[in-house]
Design a protein around this motif. Structure first.
Motif, short mmCIF file in Angstrom:
data_model
loop_
_atom_site.label_atom_id
_atom_site.label_comp_id
_atom_site.label_asym_id
_atom_site.label_seq_id
_atom_site.Cartn_x
_atom_site.Cartn_y
_atom_site.Cartn_z
N UNK A 106 0.84 -1.20 0.00
CA UNK A 106 0.00 0.00 0.00
C UNK A 106 0.87 1.24 0.00
N UNK A 107 0.30 2.32 -0.51
CA UNK A 107 0.93 3.63 -0.47
C UNK A 107 -0.17 4.67 -0.33
N UNK A 108 0.06 5.68 0.49
CA UNK A 108 -0.97 6.69 0.68
C UNK A 108 -0.32 8.03 0.99
N UNK A 109 -1.07 9.09 0.70
CA UNK A 109 -0.60 10.44 0.98
C UNK A 109 -1.78 11.28 1.44
N UNK A 110 -1.52 12.08 2.47
CA UNK A 110 -2.52 13.03 2.97
C UNK A 110 -1.81 14.37 3.13
N UNK A 111 -2.14 15.31 2.26
CA UNK A 111 -1.49 16.62 2.29
C UNK A 111 -2.52 17.70 2.58
N UNK A 112 -2.19 18.53 3.56
CA UNK A 112 -3.04 19.68 3.87
C UNK A 112 -2.14 20.92 3.89
N UNK A 113 -2.42 21.85 2.99
CA UNK A 113 -1.62 23.07 2.92
C UNK A 113 -2.01 24.05 4.02
N UNK A 114 -3.25 23.96 4.47
CA UNK A 114 -3.76 24.82 5.53
C UNK A 114 -5.13 24.31 5.93
N UNK A 115 -5.65 24.78 7.05
CA UNK A 115 -7.08 24.63 7.31
C UNK A 115 -7.65 26.01 7.61
N UNK A 116 -8.93 26.16 7.29
CA UNK A 116 -9.58 27.46 7.41
C UNK A 116 -10.32 27.56 8.74
N UNK A 117 -10.14 28.68 9.41
CA UNK A 117 -10.80 28.93 10.68
C UNK A 117 -12.26 29.33 10.46
N UNK A 118 -13.04 29.20 11.51
CA UNK A 118 -14.43 29.62 11.47
C UNK A 118 -14.53 31.12 11.22
N UNK A 119 -15.62 31.54 10.58
CA UNK A 119 -15.86 32.97 10.38
C UNK A 119 -16.11 33.68 11.71
N UNK A 120 -16.41 32.91 12.77
CA UNK A 120 -16.64 33.50 14.09
C UNK A 120 -15.34 33.76 14.84
N UNK A 121 -14.22 33.34 14.28
CA UNK A 121 -12.94 33.59 14.94
C UNK A 121 -12.58 35.07 14.84
N UNK A 122 -12.17 35.64 15.95
CA UNK A 122 -11.75 37.05 15.97
C UNK A 122 -10.23 37.13 15.91
N UNK A 123 -9.75 37.99 15.04
CA UNK A 123 -8.30 38.12 14.83
C UNK A 123 -7.59 38.51 16.12
N UNK A 124 -6.37 38.00 16.28
CA UNK A 124 -5.53 38.31 17.43
C UNK A 124 -4.18 38.82 16.93
N UNK A 125 -3.28 39.10 17.86
CA UNK A 125 -1.96 39.62 17.46
C UNK A 125 -1.13 38.58 16.72
N UNK A 126 -1.48 37.29 16.87
CA UNK A 126 -0.69 36.24 16.23
C UNK A 126 -1.44 35.51 15.11
N UNK A 127 -2.72 35.83 14.91
CA UNK A 127 -3.51 35.13 13.89
C UNK A 127 -4.59 36.07 13.36
N UNK A 128 -4.60 36.27 12.02
CA UNK A 128 -5.56 37.20 11.42
C UNK A 128 -6.83 36.53 10.93
N UNK A 129 -6.95 35.20 11.09
CA UNK A 129 -8.15 34.49 10.65
C UNK A 129 -8.03 33.99 9.23
#
Length: 666
Positions: free
Chosen positions: A186-209
């Motif tokens: 067997x051979x398999x690959x799972x690639x995730x370049x990013x995941x998207x945050x909820x629209x309810x997330x409020x931006x902080x000094x370290x993350x803009x959403x």
């Protein structure tokens, strides 16, 4: 015609092979990887099947295990590691096996379950409470055994390819079962370049959403296994597997000012999280009354961690920036012998040996080595009194020997030896089962189990905030469990259990042990100072309402108390967890809706919490042909902004679609 000639030449004796499969069980489960093979009831509460993994679209082991009661999925945010707790016990106390071979990391006993994909698995088995002593040491909370698949036809091809929000997945498995041989690759690959945050997330000094910063991951896996079955009752296999992983660690976004990461964020990336294993397994029936099993393995873990100056992830000039290298390996094996003393009594005994070697250094420093030998010898006896009563007992002696323990002084640039240290522990267990009928049973279990302190427990300076303690004793627990399983109700199966665990010599961090005059700060130390109790209940129900409509639900309640210092909270496990699902199939269409509720949970010992949340998911499968399906779905339908660990928001609403190919040549 050519196809028929090829089939005859390549698979002579197929009819005999298939007949043997009927006798030995036409299952895709690689049974050679099972450790305890007694028939178990209540699998809906203790196992995840290949069908469930695919239906619920669970791409890694952590999310697949979260389907079960008694399991709490967690996230070690500062390391971006996906973990689970089994009835409150973490992965150091609940080791993970692949086909009976231990796969946890030698240094700290943990393993990042998000790095283990599920495509090649046939089943995940969970032994709750004190697992059988046949598994070996350190199983005080239970065990998790990942069982791979085994071909049952002359040719099997399984493949899938899919897109998901922020990434993609591909997998291919080819298997062949001949008269006396089988081959699985067997051979398999799972690639995730990013995941998207909820629209309810409020931006902080370290993350803009939006797209979560530094949330990428990329996991490759390939493996091959060759098996030989000279007769119906004898089998041996040799296998090899390799995993390549890379990932980023999203930065803390929380509001806890007492958390050091609030003022000093970590900018971490892992260019390597690689693991490879080679193993040999065998099971031989010696005569009508006895059998012999063996497992031999070598496992290697290569890990590189880079700490950067800032969110650009380009420079490493500040004092907290570094590049850390792990080069670990484990080798060992176990032997098991079983003998049927009489028609109602069977005896099993097993011996284990394992050597863990941890080698680490930061860039520019010399490599230092820490290594342990671990031995275990255990025996179980099972007696069937009559059609209703069965008693099983077991005991094991475990011993850990320190063979290397090097200490590095960053000030003098010298390597010295820690004092040598050894440790021993005794495990004992008893299980009394009453079988009302073939579909209804009640089981009472009592276990006294232990866990040796890991290399990290004993020798870590915790980034300069602690002093080592090589002489840590094993933790121990007394587990009580009562399980009821009932499948006799019409179209309904029930599983329920209650449990109580009393834990002693808990290894915990003790503050203000030594004052460092150079750094002008107090240092902590890991010590056997804690006593705790975990107790709770689980319930699971599956109802086949009609031939096309099925419903299910499970619930877990768990309470964990620190008996010595109630003001210190245990983290990462909600008191209440409930999930349910509805599945409806009509013609070539299948619909699945499932939801999950988690109560709030502590993220720090001083009381910071991750709020409660409810998630709803749905998916649809279209069968285009018997060998071709298309699956699509949406997770977190309500776009909930939720966290498993405070300050580390999870995915918002996300989608997936995939194509599944399944072909078998009989």
């Amino acid at each position: 015609m050519l196809k028929k000639l090829w089939a005859v030449s390549m698979f002579t004796g197929i009819t005999a092979s298939l007949a043997a499969q009927v006798k030995t069980g036409n299952s895709k489960v690689f049974t050679l990887g099972e450790v305890v093979s007694y028939a178990r009831q209540g699998d809906s509460a203790n196992a995840v099947s290949m069908e469930q993994i695919r239906q619920f679209h669970r791409l890694n082991v952590s999310s697949a295990l979260n389907l079960l009661p008694g399991i709490s999925q967690s996230n070690v945010g500062p390391r971006n590691e996906s973990m689970i707790y089994l009835r409150g016990f973490d992965l150091r106390q609940t080791p993970v096996f692949m086909d009976g071979v231990p796969v946890y990391v030698p240094y700290d006993g943990y393993v990042d379950l998000a790095r283990f994909t599920t495509f090649h698995l046939s089943k995940i088995v969970v032994e709750k409470g004190g697992a059988s002593v046949l598994y070996g040491p350190n199983t005080m909370g239970g065990v998790i055994n990942l069982l791979s698949s085994r071909p049952v036809h002359p040719l099997e091809v399984n493949a899938s390819a899919g897109w998901l929000s922020g990434g993609h997945e591909e997998a291919l498995s080819i298997g062949s079962r001949m008269k006396k041989f089988y081959l699985q690759a067997d051979i398999s690959r799972y690639q995730r370049d990013y995941y998207r945050l909820s629209d309810d997330f409020s931006a902080t000094k370290t993350e803009d959403g939006g797209k979560r910063n530094n949330s990428y991951s990329n996991d490759w896996r390939y493996g091959v296994r060759l098996g030989y079955t000279p007769s119906e009752k004898n089998e041996l296999a040799i296998g090899f597997s390799h995993q390549d992983g890379t990932k980023g660690t999203p930065v803390y976004t929380g509001t806890d000012t007492l958390n050091s990461l609030y003022k000093s964020p970590r900018y971490w990336q892992w260019p390597k999280w690689n693991k490879e294993s080679i193993y040999f397994l065998s099971n031989s029936t010696l005569n009508a009354k006895s059998y012999f099993k063996s497992r031999l393995y070598f496992d290697r873990f290569i890990n590189v961690l880079k700490s950067f100056d800032d969110a650009t992830y380009t420079t490493q000039k500040k004092p907290y920036a570094f590049t850390s290298y792990y080069n670990d390996y484990t080798f060992g094996g176990n032997l098991e012998y079983g003998y049927t003393l009489s028609a109602v009594n069977s005896l099993k005994t097993a011996v284990h040996f394992k050597q863990d070697v941890h080698r680490e250094h930061n860039e520019g420093e010399p490599e230092r080595k820490v290594a342990d030998n671990t031995f275990s010898a255990g025996v179980t006896d099972r007696h069937v009194f009559n059609a209703h009563w069965t008693l099983e007992g077991g005991a094991a002696f475990n011993y850990r020997q320190s063979i290397d323990a090097q200490n590095y002084n960053s000030q003098t640039k010298s390597i010295t030896d820690f004092p040598s240290n050894n440790s021993s522990a005794l495990n004992a267990q008893a299980k009394l089962a009453y079988t009302f009928s073939s579909e209804r049973s009640l089981t009472l279990s009592v276990d006294r189990m232990t866990r040796f302190a890991t290399i990290k427990d004993r020798y870590s300076y915790k980034l300069g905030t602690a002093i080592p303690n090589p002489d840590l004793k094993p933790e121990n627990t007394l587990n009580f469990g009562l399980q009821y399983s009932d499948a006799r109700l019409r179209d309904i199966s029930l599983d329920g259990s209650i449990f109580y665990n009393r834990i002693g010599d808990v290894i915990q961090n003790v503050n203000n042990v030594v004052y460092d005059t150079t750094k002008k700060q107090w240092l902590s130390q890991s010590q056997n100072k804690g006593r705790a109790e975990y107790y709770g209940a689980e319930a699971a129900i599956t109802w086949h309402v009609t031939t096309t409509f099925t419903a299910g639900a499970n619930y877990t309640f768990i309470k964990r108390k620190n008996l010595d210092n109630p003001s210190l909270h245990f983290t990462d496990v909600p008191e209440h967890k409930a999930s349910g699902w509805l599945q409806y199939n009509i013609s070539r269409l299948g619909f699945l809706v499932n939801g999950e509720y988690n109560a709030s949970r502590y993220s720090t010992s001083y009381g910071t919490e991750a709020p409660a949340f409810f998630l709803l998911h749905s998916s649809t499968v279209i069968s285009i042909a018997n060998w071709l399906k298309v699956q699509g779905g949406v997770n977190n339908i309500f776009d909930k902004n939720y966290m498993l660990s405070e300050g580390y928001p999870e995915q918002g609403r996300n989608y997936f679609v995939k194509v599944l190919f399944n072909y078998s040549y009989f």
